[in-house]
Every structure is written in structure tokens, then in C-alpha cells.
Design an enzyme around this catalytic site. Structure first.
Site, PDB file in Angstrom:
ATOM      1  N   TYR A 109     -21.063 -83.429  81.175  1.00  0.00           N
ATOM      2  CA  TYR A 109     -20.810 -83.490  79.832  1.00  0.00           C
ATOM      3  C   TYR A 109     -19.225 -84.157  80.255  1.00  0.00           C
ATOM      4  CZ  TYR A 109     -19.768 -84.101  74.945  1.00  0.00           C
ATOM      5  OH  TYR A 109     -19.537 -84.158  73.861  1.00  0.00           O
ATOM      6  N   GLU A 197     -19.936 -90.597  74.698  1.00  0.00           N
ATOM      7  CA  GLU A 197     -20.234 -89.410  74.583  1.00  0.00           C
ATOM      8  C   GLU A 197     -21.396 -90.031  76.333  1.00  0.00           C
ATOM      9  OE1 GLU A 197     -21.553 -85.619  72.583  1.00  0.00           O
ATOM     10  OE2 GLU A 197     -23.315 -87.647  72.170  1.00  0.00           O
TER      11      GLU A 197
END
Length: 386
Positions: A109, A197
Site C-alpha cells: 500500500y 492512493e
């Protein structure tokens, strides 16, 4: 402002961030042609909506056949996709992204947001890619690294290496990750992003680092200087009332309650919603007409509130500073004369020209309840909505 994944990947690619090869399709026939052109062993068809959790909801499917890619696209296009972010009403899929599947060795991530407290961009990284970062933060916070970037110097290579090592990358993959992160930061700052993101960020079997998925949000207040970004807005994904509000300079967010709120000032608007909830009611909207609203804007605000069939009462809560109470009164009267107000109206006015405002309302012939203070008015609004 949000954009679709395929748009985000196009921007990422322009900044040198590696992404899978793919293209957006608006019809099943286009999806088949794209799949044929890609000539890949495996393909991924991904529904394009402004919401996460698409994979769990059936909005991401893998296939090894061009013909099956066409079938999957035809099934996705026009379907209502319901995820944890869309709510039960879901979103209609109007386009799909067809891209080559990646040989995934590891998932990570990577995200960038604005830290309002430190007034810096903070980079967040985790070896737990492909999962919701909120869950990781809740259950295993030690698996999230946060690196704050001094805006006067920008992101530094040593910070990027720290992130790469935290993710467990080794060898040439470290340098590729450093280049990836620097490019993402450049995009974030140059295009006025509020969120970037990459979930998941992946290491492929041949050692490449690429963005398997990408989400970019942009600061609405900076769009005036980013016409290239503003062109990417998909109005079909936005609430029409919220778009109308932006165009006339009103802050408006639709909610699921039955008490319409018209307030001046974001802080007072939040407090108004809180006190409605305290008395057992549910606000139908957040609406801030701002400190210098005109009678025309107030009229428009009333029209937006009344367009919601769920609204059973309206609570006007105004503290007149720059915004004068008589201006609000004029807006209320104009809206009532133009479209009619057929639900209970509760008004609390305080501040500049309050006596004139009250006089205008009392002489208008409108059926208005007044509150002696905010608490009294809120309780009356909740009771009226029942």
C-alpha cells in the site's frame, strides 16, 4: 474532485509512474477490440465508478479470453455496483477498463495525503497491500509507516529508500520504488492533489514496481488553476444538487435525513447537525450559504432543500455577521413566493439586522416558527419533522 481509475493511470503514466497497459471501453464491442489489441495471456476487466471495494462486489474480473472479456464487459456495463463505499443505492457502471493482467509477486500500500496539523504532505506505506488501510491501521498499526515531507525541500531520496526498505524491497526494486515515489510526489504537488492512493502497489515477477490500481482526488479550491484536471470531472458520478451548489458558491452535501438545514458558516452548520441529532432528528443535508450570501443564493438554497422529497421540516439557523439577517429573510420570502414552502419552517436569527429580519418574516404572512435560541429551535424542528 474525484476521477476514475483509468484517468488516474493516464496521469500517473505521464509522470513516469509505471502502470499496466490498458484502455477504457464504453461498449462491449470496444472492450473486445481493446482486449484483442492487447494480445495478452490474461486480461482484467474493471468497472469504473467513483468508489472502492469494486473487486469484492464483482466489479473486477480476470479472463484469458478476448471473447470472455467482451461478455464480462457487456455484463458490467449498465449494472448497479454496490460496494461498502457506494451505500445500498450503488452506482451504475458506464465504462470499464480493460488491461493486461500483471504477474504479482508482492502487494503493498502507498498513499499520500495532506496532514493539516503539520501542514505537510505525509506519505503512508504498508506491506499489507490490497486491503483496506483503515483496517490495517485499526488492527496492526505497526505495519504502517508515515513519512512527513517538508514542503520547502520536497521529498528526498533517503526518505524514499526508508519507505522501500520498510516494504521489504531489495536490490534493484529499491531504486525503482524510489523513482516511483518521487514521481508520485511530483504529480501530487504539481496537480494540487488532496489524495493519491496506490492500492495495491505491486512488485511483479520480473522485478518491476507498478501501480495496479490508482486513486487521485484533487482540491476543489485549486481547480480554477487546473483546467486540465477540471475537464476530467464525470458529472454522472456526482450529486447533481451538489454540482449546482458549487456553481452558485454554496457548500452543499446531501444526507439521508428529513430535516433540511440552511446555515451560514461551516462550523455553525456542523453544530446545527449535531444539535438536531442530539434531539433525536436526522439532518437531510449540510448547507452553508457562506458569510456573504445574496438573497438569490438563499433562494437557490431553499429550492435545493425542497427538491428533496424526504424533507419534512426546514431549520434555518443564522448568526448574522457579514451575512445580514434581513438578507436571509428576503431569501426565505422570495423562495416561498416562487416555489412555496409546504413543510414546517423553523427559523433562528441572531446578529446583524436581526430585528429587521424578524420584522420582514412576521409581516410576510408565512407560517414560521421561531426559536428563542439554537436548542429551542432544533427541538421544534425535530418535533415538526415527526
Amino acid at each position: 474532485m474525484n476521477i476514475h481509475e483509468y484517468q488516474a493511470k493516464e496521469l500517473l503514466s505521464k509522470y513516469g509512474v509505471r502502470v499496466p497497459i490498458g484502455k477504457v471501453a464504453f461498449t462491449a464491442e470496444e472492450a473486445k477490440q481493446i482486449a484483442n489489441d492487447l494480445n495478452a495471456e490474461k486480461l482484467v476487466v474493471k468497472a469504473q465508478i467513483h468508489a472502492g471495494g469494486r473487486g469484492k462486489a464483482g466489479g473486477v474480473k480476470v479472463t484469458g479470453s478476448v471473447e470472455e472479456a467482451e461478455i464480462i464487459a457487456s455484463e458490467m456495463l449498465g449494472m448497479k455496483l454496490v460496494t461498502h463505499q457506494t451505500g445500498p443505492e450503488g452506482k451504475i457502471v458506464g465504462k470499464v477498463l480493460v488491461e493486461e493482467a500483471s504477474d504479482i509477486a508482492k502487494e503493498f500500500y502507498l498513499g499520500m495525503v495532506i496532514d493539516r496539523t503539520s501542514e505537510q504532505v505525509v506519505v503512508m506505506a504498508s506491506p499489507e497491500g490490497g486491503t483496506e488501510i483503515e483496517e490495517v491501521a485499526k488492527k496492526t498499526p505497526e505495519k504502517i509507516l508515515k513519512v512527513h515531507i517538508d514542503p520547502s525541500v520536497g521529498i528526498q531520496p533517503f526518505q524514499c529508500r526508508k519507505i522501500a526498505y520498510f516494504l521489504g524491497l531489495e536490490g534493484k526494486a529499491v531504486n525503482k520504488a524510489v523513482s516511483f515515489i518521487i514521481s508520485l510526489y511530483k504529480l501530487f504537488t504539481e496537480k494540487d492533489c488532496s489524495l493519491a492512493e496506490i492500492n495495491p502497489l505491486v512488485l511483479t515477477g520480473d522485478g518491476e514496481v507498478l501501480a495496479l490500481d490508482g486513486k487521485l482526488n484533487f482540491d476543489d479550491n485549486a481547480l480554477f488553476r487546473r483546467p486540465d484536471i477540471q475537464k476530467l470531472q464525470d458529472r454522472t458520478e456526482e450529486d447533481e444538487l451538489e454540482l449546482e451548489a458549487k456553481e452558485v458558491g454554496i457548500s452543499f452535501v446531501n444526507l439521508d435525513g428529513n430535516i433540511g438545514c440552511l446555515v451560514n458558516g461551516a462550523g455553525l452548520a456542523m453544530a446545527t447537525m449535531d444539535i438536531i441529532k442530539f434531539h433525536g432528528g436526522v439532518p437531510a443535508n449540510f448547507l452553508d450559504v457562506g458569510g456573504g450570501a445574496t438573497a438569490e443564493q438563499v433562494t437557490k438554497a431553499f429550492k435545493m432543500i425542497l427538491s428533496d422529497e424526504n424533507v419534512k421540516a426546514i431549520f434555518v439557523n443564522i448568526f448574522g455577521g457579514i451575512m445580514k439577517c434581513d438578507t436571509i429573510a428576503e431569501g426565505i420570502i422570495t423562495a416561498a413566493n416562487e416555489i412555496g414552502i409546504k413543510v414546517p419552517l423553523i427559523v433562528r436569527l441572531e446578529g446583524t439586522n436581526v430585528e429587521l429580519g424578524r420584522k420582514l418574516l412576521s409581516e410576510s404572512g408565512l407560517d414560521i416558527q421561531t426559536g428563542t435560541d439554537m436548542k429551542d429551535a432544533a427541538s421544534k424542528a425535530v418535533e415538526a419533522a415527526k
